[in-house]
Motif scaffolding. Structure first.
Motif, PDB file in Angstrom:
ATOM      1  N   MET A  57       0.679  -1.325  -0.077  1.00 20.87           N
ATOM      2  CA  MET A  57      -0.121  -0.027   0.034  1.00 20.87           C
ATOM      3  C   MET A  57       0.827   1.277  -0.073  1.00 20.87           C
ATOM      4  N   VAL A  58       2.171   1.211   0.452  1.00 20.70           N
ATOM      5  CA  VAL A  58       2.892   2.276   0.739  1.00 20.70           C
ATOM      6  C   VAL A  58       4.082   2.181  -0.479  1.00 20.70           C
ATOM      7  N   ASP A  59       4.084   1.293  -1.151  1.00 18.16           N
ATOM      8  CA  ASP A  59       5.134   0.944  -2.238  1.00 18.16           C
ATOM      9  C   ASP A  59       6.457   0.848  -1.560  1.00 18.16           C
ATOM     10  N   ALA A  60       6.428   0.006  -0.377  1.00 17.80           N
ATOM     11  CA  ALA A  60       7.893  -0.112   0.411  1.00 17.80           C
ATOM     12  C   ALA A  60       8.874  -0.544  -0.561  1.00 17.80           C
ATOM     13  N   PRO A  61      10.159  -0.252  -0.590  1.00 21.25           N
ATOM     14  CA  PRO A  61      11.243  -0.484  -1.512  1.00 21.25           C
ATOM     15  C   PRO A  61      11.662  -2.119  -1.201  1.00 21.25           C
ATOM     16  N   ARG A  62      11.403  -2.453  -0.060  1.00 22.67           N
ATOM     17  CA  ARG A  62      11.915  -3.788   0.221  1.00 22.67           C
ATOM     18  C   ARG A  62      10.919  -4.940  -0.179  1.00 22.67           C
ATOM     19  N   LEU A  63       9.786  -4.718  -0.730  1.00 21.99           N
ATOM     20  CA  LEU A  63       8.797  -5.618  -1.307  1.00 21.99           C
ATOM     21  C   LEU A  63       9.160  -5.656  -2.914  1.00 21.99           C
ATOM     22  N   ASP A  64       9.156  -6.786  -3.322  1.00 23.97           N
ATOM     23  CA  ASP A  64       9.487  -7.230  -4.936  1.00 23.97           C
ATOM     24  C   ASP A  64       8.226  -7.672  -5.511  1.00 23.97           C
ATOM     25  N   TYR A  65       7.355  -6.625  -5.950  1.00 22.11           N
ATOM     26  CA  TYR A  65       6.039  -7.107  -6.351  1.00 22.11           C
ATOM     27  C   TYR A  65       5.677  -5.975  -7.577  1.00 22.11           C
ATOM     28  N   ASP A  66       5.221  -6.598  -8.669  1.00 21.75           N
ATOM     29  CA  ASP A  66       5.260  -5.681  -9.886  1.00 21.75           C
ATOM     30  C   ASP A  66       3.557  -5.868 -10.382  1.00 21.75           C
ATOM     31  N   GLY A  67       2.528  -6.534  -9.603  1.00 20.10           N
ATOM     32  CA  GLY A  67       1.395  -6.579  -9.882  1.00 20.10           C
ATOM     33  C   GLY A  67       0.543  -5.315  -9.471  1.00 20.10           C
ATOM     34  N   ASN A  68      -0.790  -5.573  -9.724  1.00 20.57           N
ATOM     35  CA  ASN A  68      -1.490  -4.602  -9.124  1.00 20.57           C
ATOM     36  C   ASN A  68      -2.758  -5.062  -8.203  1.00 20.57           C
ATOM     37  N   ASP A  69      -2.649  -6.290  -7.870  1.00 22.63           N
ATOM     38  CA  ASP A  69      -3.689  -6.984  -6.927  1.00 22.63           C
ATOM     39  C   ASP A  69      -3.000  -7.950  -6.062  1.00 22.63           C
ATOM     40  N   LEU A  70      -2.091  -7.504  -5.117  1.00 22.40           N
ATOM     41  CA  LEU A  70      -1.622  -8.497  -4.421  1.00 22.40           C
ATOM     42  C   LEU A  70      -2.358  -9.190  -3.639  1.00 22.40           C
ATOM     43  N   PRO A  71      -3.218  -8.823  -2.680  1.00 22.87           N
ATOM     44  CA  PRO A  71      -4.255  -9.642  -2.247  1.00 22.87           C
ATOM     45  C   PRO A  71      -4.993 -10.763  -2.973  1.00 22.87           C
ATOM     46  N   GLY A  72      -5.552 -10.546  -4.268  1.00 20.95           N
ATOM     47  CA  GLY A  72      -5.904 -11.586  -5.114  1.00 20.95           C
ATOM     48  C   GLY A  72      -4.960 -12.553  -5.532  1.00 20.95           C
ATOM     49  N   ASP A  73      -3.731 -12.011  -5.870  1.00 21.29           N
ATOM     50  CA  ASP A  73      -2.510 -12.738  -6.146  1.00 21.29           C
ATOM     51  C   ASP A  73      -2.001 -13.756  -5.117  1.00 21.29           C
ATOM     52  N   LEU A  74      -2.221 -13.475  -3.859  1.00 21.88           N
ATOM     53  CA  LEU A  74      -1.804 -14.091  -2.724  1.00 21.88           C
ATOM     54  C   LEU A  74      -3.079 -15.194  -2.268  1.00 21.88           C
ATOM     55  N   LEU A  75      -4.150 -14.656  -2.520  1.00 20.38           N
ATOM     56  CA  LEU A  75      -5.210 -15.667  -2.477  1.00 20.38           C
ATOM     57  C   LEU A  75      -5.333 -16.830  -3.449  1.00 20.38           C
ATOM     58  N   ALA A  76      -4.890 -16.568  -4.734  1.00 22.56           N
ATOM     59  CA  ALA A  76      -4.794 -17.473  -5.765  1.00 22.56           C
ATOM     60  C   ALA A  76      -3.700 -18.437  -5.248  1.00 22.56           C
ATOM     61  N   ALA A  77      -2.403 -17.937  -4.863  1.00 18.75           N
ATOM     62  CA  ALA A  77      -1.590 -19.042  -4.481  1.00 18.75           C
ATOM     63  C   ALA A  77      -1.739 -19.713  -3.334  1.00 18.75           C
ATOM     64  N   TYR A  78      -2.490 -19.073  -2.247  1.00 21.67           N
ATOM     65  CA  TYR A  78      -2.961 -20.087  -1.241  1.00 21.67           C
ATOM     66  C   TYR A  78      -3.826 -21.004  -1.560  1.00 21.67           C
ATOM     67  N   HIS A  79      -4.688 -20.915  -2.592  1.00 20.31           N
ATOM     68  CA  HIS A  79      -5.425 -21.873  -2.950  1.00 20.31           C
ATOM     69  C   HIS A  79      -4.605 -23.061  -3.791  1.00 20.31           C
ATOM     70  N   GLU A  80      -3.786 -22.706  -4.696  1.00 26.67           N
ATOM     71  CA  GLU A  80      -2.922 -23.661  -5.149  1.00 26.67           C
ATOM     72  C   GLU A  80      -2.302 -24.347  -4.248  1.00 26.67           C
ATOM     73  N   GLU A  81      -1.469 -23.733  -3.127  1.00 25.92           N
ATOM     74  CA  GLU A  81      -0.726 -24.788  -2.276  1.00 25.92           C
ATOM     75  C   GLU A  81      -1.575 -25.248  -1.314  1.00 25.92           C
ATOM     76  N   ASN A  82      -2.783 -24.885  -1.046  1.00 26.80           N
ATOM     77  CA  ASN A  82      -3.709 -25.681  -0.172  1.00 26.80           C
ATOM     78  C   ASN A  82      -4.019 -27.102  -0.923  1.00 26.80           C
TER      79      ASN A  82
END
Length: 562
Positions: A406-431
């Motif tokens: 949300m604050v575009d922190a420099p330590r975060l390496d993420y180029d997408g525009n929907d991090l919660p959605g991408d995390l949720l998709a990965a969660y379902h795949e790993e689950n």
């Protein structure tokens, strides 16, 4: 008081010889430990690292399976034997096994005394322990029986061996291990990770992003693999946490027999000041402060003030530490899946012993986390607490990733525009990829998942006297096959507050009856547990973020503009 640590009779067989003709030529040839090298060379230490790394990566679920797996290049030279070790034994027995196979010297602390004074449990002493005596593998021309040495180690070693002052530097009663620097050259496979709450593991890999992968054995002899997290408490140097490495030793004053074996001489430990990677960094902080005031240590890295665990990852990362949030969550879920598979092994061992069919004792052990007998071998309160801490750490880190995005922190390496959605998709795949199940009391397989476990995390019973359904937190129709009677059901309900607790309190009296547990009061220092466990439902959190995103009119992953 000096403690020459001895475990109960059922642990006396931790390294046992199974059906061997002791007088046989093959046994005599394979089991002799002849010391041919005066010291461990750099090449030996590197081979030790490779040995541990291979075992850590192997698909094996007990120490004995790992030693007999293709990951062990020495397995074909072993006599017929079985190995049973717990968490404290594993680093020592594995190091001794490797030394045996390579003609290397080996020595160990054979007696400890508490710095607290007489009495108490030296595994949990408040001020650590002191070395009271030492022993070593004899140097003889014909060698000694290696399995007898390994067997003896299991009866001597406990986590009390690791609970000693990291600044101790006695020339005679030296400590077996020392405190290393916090970098990729020092924290390597074979490094010990000591949890002052009574657990020891071995590092088997340090990933490029700084995550430390560890594995450990348990009192029921099952093996678990996970990553080092915040459940490994950083303390002052007097307790020896977190990282330790085996001290270099050398044989001095020996003669060499015609067969190349060293005879006689004595074992000398290399002093701290002469060990290249000895450091008190984990206590002093950066910039270095007084290690005796470790509670006030600060952790600066590249001009940024960090907490210890973030600092550790930064130091161990290849290049600058950057979080790839989706990849991080995948790795944490995979690690938790390994933990659940390991827990399954532990629960099944108790079931095969029929513990669930026994009547429970009238009160809990004096402390459910550090005890002896059936409870130590087959209960899982410590393991379950570490599992819950792992889920909480994943939840907290994912929440932090979303805030960083949300604050575009420099330590975060993420180029997408929907991090919660991408995390949720990965969660379902790993689950979906995590295959965990158990066979219920009626003989039918019950499928579980990470998602299922999150929903019932605080319902998983650590009590080995309870049915398999309760061990996995079943309710409703799934619980119907449980054969526990009214007394065990009452125990399960009374232990609910203990299941909510993720902090292991080894210094608190917990020997309560059912009535005492039911009465309360509850709180971290009561020994009866806490009223609520911390939030761990990562799926609900991500779904909530996605719903808010939709309600605010944002578009997730919009199509590219032509």
């Amino acid at each position: 008081m000096i403690f020459r640590w001895r475990k109960a009779a059922f642990l006396f067989l931790c390294v046992s010889i199974a059906a061997i003709g002791i007088g046989s030529t093959a046994y005599a040839q394979d089991a002799r430990w002849r010391i041919t090298k005066e010291r461990w060379s750099e090449a030996d230490e590197k081979a030790w690292q490779d040995f541990v790394a291979a075992l850590g990566a192997a698909d094996c679920w007990t120490f004995d399976e790992c030693i007999k797996s293709p990951a062990n290049p020495y397995r074909h030279t072993d006599p017929k034997t079985r190995f049973y070790v717990d968490c404290a034994d594993m680093p020592y027995v594995l190091r001794a096994y490797f030394a045996w196979k390579n003609g290397l010297p080996f020595a160990w602390q054979s007696a400890m005394r508490s710095a607290d004074g007489p009495g108490g449990d030296i595994r949990y002493s408040a001020y650590g322990n002191e070395v009271a005596a030492r022993d070593s593998v004899p140097r003889t021309a014909n060698g000694v029986n290696a399995l007898s040495v390994l067997h003896g180690l299991v009866n001597v070693v406990s986590t009390a061996m690791f609970r000693r002052h990291s600044m101790d530097d006695d020339a005679v009663l030296f400590t077996d291990t020392y405190s290393p620097r916090l970098d990729r050259e020092a924290i390597v496979p074979g490094t010990i990770a000591y949890d002052v709450n009574g657990h020891a593991s071995l590092v088997w890999r340090v990933e490029s992003g700084g995550r430390i992968l560890i594995f450990s054995s348990h009192p029921d002899h099952s093996l678990s693999r996970t990553h080092l997290g915040r459940e490994f408490l950083r303390t002052g140097p007097e307790l020896g946490s977190i990282f330790q490495k085996f001290r270099p030793i050398e044989v001095v004053g020996a003669t060499r027999a015609s067969n190349g074996a060293l005879v006689g001489g004595e074992i000398v430990g290399v002093p701290n000041a002469q060990i290249a990677d000895y450091s008190l960094e984990q206590y002093q902080g950066n910039p270095p402060g007084d290690p005796r005031r470790s509670h006030s240590a600060s952790w600066m890295w590249n001009g940024e003030n960090l907490d210890f665990y973030t600092y550790l990852r930064s130091r161990l990362s290849v290049g600058e530490l950057e979080y790839k949030p989706v990849e991080e969550m995948r790795m944490m879920m995979q690690s938790l899946c390994f933990d659940l598979r390991s827990r399954k092994q532990a629960v099944e061992i108790a079931l095969r012993r029929g513990i669930q069919n026994m009547d429970p004792p009238s009160r809990l052990p004096d402390n459910i986390y550090g005890t002896h007998g059936v409870w130590e071998l087959y209960s899982t309160p410590s393991r379950d607490a570490r599992l819950k801490t792992g889920f909480k750490e994943m939840y907290d880190l994912v929440v932090e990733f979303v805030k960083m995005d949300m604050v575009d922190a420099p330590r975060l390496d993420y180029d997408g525009n929907d991090l919660p959605g991408d995390l949720l998709a990965a969660y379902h795949e790993e689950n979906a990829a995590c295959d965990v199940s158990y066979v219920n009391s009626a003989g039918r397989t019950v499928e579980l998942s990470i998602d299922t476990i999150i929903d019932r995390l605080y319902d998983l019973s650590f009590d080995p006297y309870q049915c398999i359904e309760r061990r996995w937190g079943a309710s409703g129709a799934e619980l119907a096959t449980c054969r526990d009677g009214a007394e065990k059901t009452r125990w399960y309900e009374a232990q609910r507050y203990l299941r909510n607790q993720i902090d292991r309190t080894y210094d608190v009296d917990m020997g309560y009856t059912i009535e005492s547990l039911e009465r309360g009061p509850w709180g971290i220092r009561t020994g009866r547990g806490v009223e609520e466990g911390p939030e761990v439902d990562i799926r609900a959190y991500l779904e909530g973020r996605a719903a808010r995103r939709t309600a605010s009119g944002e578009i997730a992953n919009p199509p590219a503009t032509p």
